[in-house]
Enzyme design. Structure first.
Site, PDB file in Angstrom:
ATOM      1  N   ASN A   1      27.331  36.004  44.014  1.00  0.00           N
ATOM      2  CA  ASN A   1      26.552  36.352  44.751  1.00  0.00           C
ATOM      3  C   ASN A   1      25.715  35.286  45.342  1.00  0.00           C
ATOM      4  OD1 ASN A   1      24.144  38.134  45.658  1.00  0.00           O
ATOM      5  ND2 ASN A   1      25.367  38.180  46.480  1.00  0.00           N
TER       6      ASN A   1
ATOM      7  N   ASP B   1      38.306  33.375  47.526  1.00  0.00           N
ATOM      8  CA  ASP B   1      37.069  33.237  46.973  1.00  0.00           C
ATOM      9  C   ASP B   1      37.060  31.502  47.326  1.00  0.00           C
ATOM     10  OD1 ASP B   1      34.860  31.937  46.002  1.00  0.00           O
ATOM     11  OD2 ASP B   1      35.681  32.390  43.879  1.00  0.00           O
TER      12      ASP B   1
ATOM     13  N   CYS C   1      30.093  39.880  44.211  1.00  0.00           N
ATOM     14  CA  CYS C   1      31.889  39.269  43.669  1.00  0.00           C
ATOM     15  C   CYS C   1      30.937  38.846  42.958  1.00  0.00           C
ATOM     16  CB  CYS C   1      31.717  37.958  45.221  1.00  0.00           C
ATOM     17  SG  CYS C   1      30.196  36.913  45.233  1.00  0.00           S
TER      18      CYS C   1
ATOM     19  N   CYS D   1      28.556  33.175  47.863  1.00  0.00           N
ATOM     20  CA  CYS D   1      29.738  32.996  48.568  1.00  0.00           C
ATOM     21  C   CYS D   1      30.483  34.235  49.749  1.00  0.00           C
ATOM     22  CB  CYS D   1      30.482  32.289  48.422  1.00  0.00           C
ATOM     23  SG  CYS D   1      30.975  30.621  47.735  1.00  0.00           S
ATOM     24  N   ARG D   2      31.130  35.357  48.944  1.00  0.00           N
ATOM     25  CA  ARG D   2      31.613  36.225  49.496  1.00  0.00           C
ATOM     26  C   ARG D   2      30.319  37.360  49.674  1.00  0.00           C
ATOM     27  NH1 ARG D   2      37.223  36.378  45.868  1.00  0.00           N
ATOM     28  NH2 ARG D   2      35.171  35.868  44.208  1.00  0.00           N
ATOM     29  N   SER D   3      29.523  37.589  48.397  1.00  0.00           N
ATOM     30  CA  SER D   3      29.037  39.418  48.748  1.00  0.00           C
ATOM     31  C   SER D   3      27.773  39.247  49.925  1.00  0.00           C
ATOM     32  CB  SER D   3      28.853  39.402  47.631  1.00  0.00           C
ATOM     33  OG  SER D   3      27.943  38.182  47.267  1.00  0.00           O
TER      34      SER D   3
END
Length: 175
Positions: free
Chosen positions: A14, A131, A11, A16-18
């Protein structure tokens, strides 16, 4: 000993999402007894290198039975492609950034959107993982739901690859 299948979730920062993708996928692979897979994550930007995951992501993941406490943000670099088998981009922007880093057609083929592995997302045409960073906890909950749905599909994808790798070559079947 066989070479592990290596996956990275990517993401922006690095945090939140990933990391959600990395931790959820690792846990789902473990729960499914799928071995021989290494999962990591990174960001396309270096803003948060060395930082832990977003506190909201850590809290939500802990509530859902995942441990994100040890995560430390890293930045994806083009040299990683050589070591990876699958690079999962959180959204179209990350996909384009990653494609801009490749030096070979083989590397380009490794890059996929994470939600390509969620049949419902594909059918709906919503392949970006939203996001949550500028949102509230409901945005983090939505993000985690999208990640979990996609990771279930990634687990099946890895199982298929492992089955194909372990199958005897055509014509080598026993009589």
């Amino acid at each position: 000993m066989s070479v592990p299948y290596r996956i990275a979730v990517v993401c922006t920062g690095n945090i939140c999402r990933s990391p959600m993708g990395e931790i959820v996928l690792r846990q789902m692979l473990d729960d499914a007894d799928v071995t021989g897979v290494e999962v990591s994550s990174a960001g396309t930007a270096g803003w948060h290198i060395g930082d832990g995951a977003d506190r909201r992501a850590i809290r939500l993941m802990r509530e859902r039975g995942y441990d994100a406490s040890e995560h430390r943000a890293r930045q994806f670099t083009p040299g990683w492609f050589e070591q990876l088998d699958l690079v999962l981009a959180a959204d179209e922007g990350h996909l384009r950034q990653l494609q801009g880093m490749v030096s070979s057609p083989a590397d380009r083929e490794k890059i996929r959107l994470l939600r390509e592995f969620d049949a419902e997302a594909v059918e709906a045409g919503t392949l970006d993982v939203d996001d949550p960073y500028y949102g509230d906890m409901s945005d983090f909950e939505q993000c985690l739901a999208e990640v979990e749905a996609a990771c279930r599909g990634v687990v099946e994808h890895v199982r298929d690859i492992q089955s194909a790798r372990s199958a005897p070559p055509a014509g080598d079947e026993a009589p």
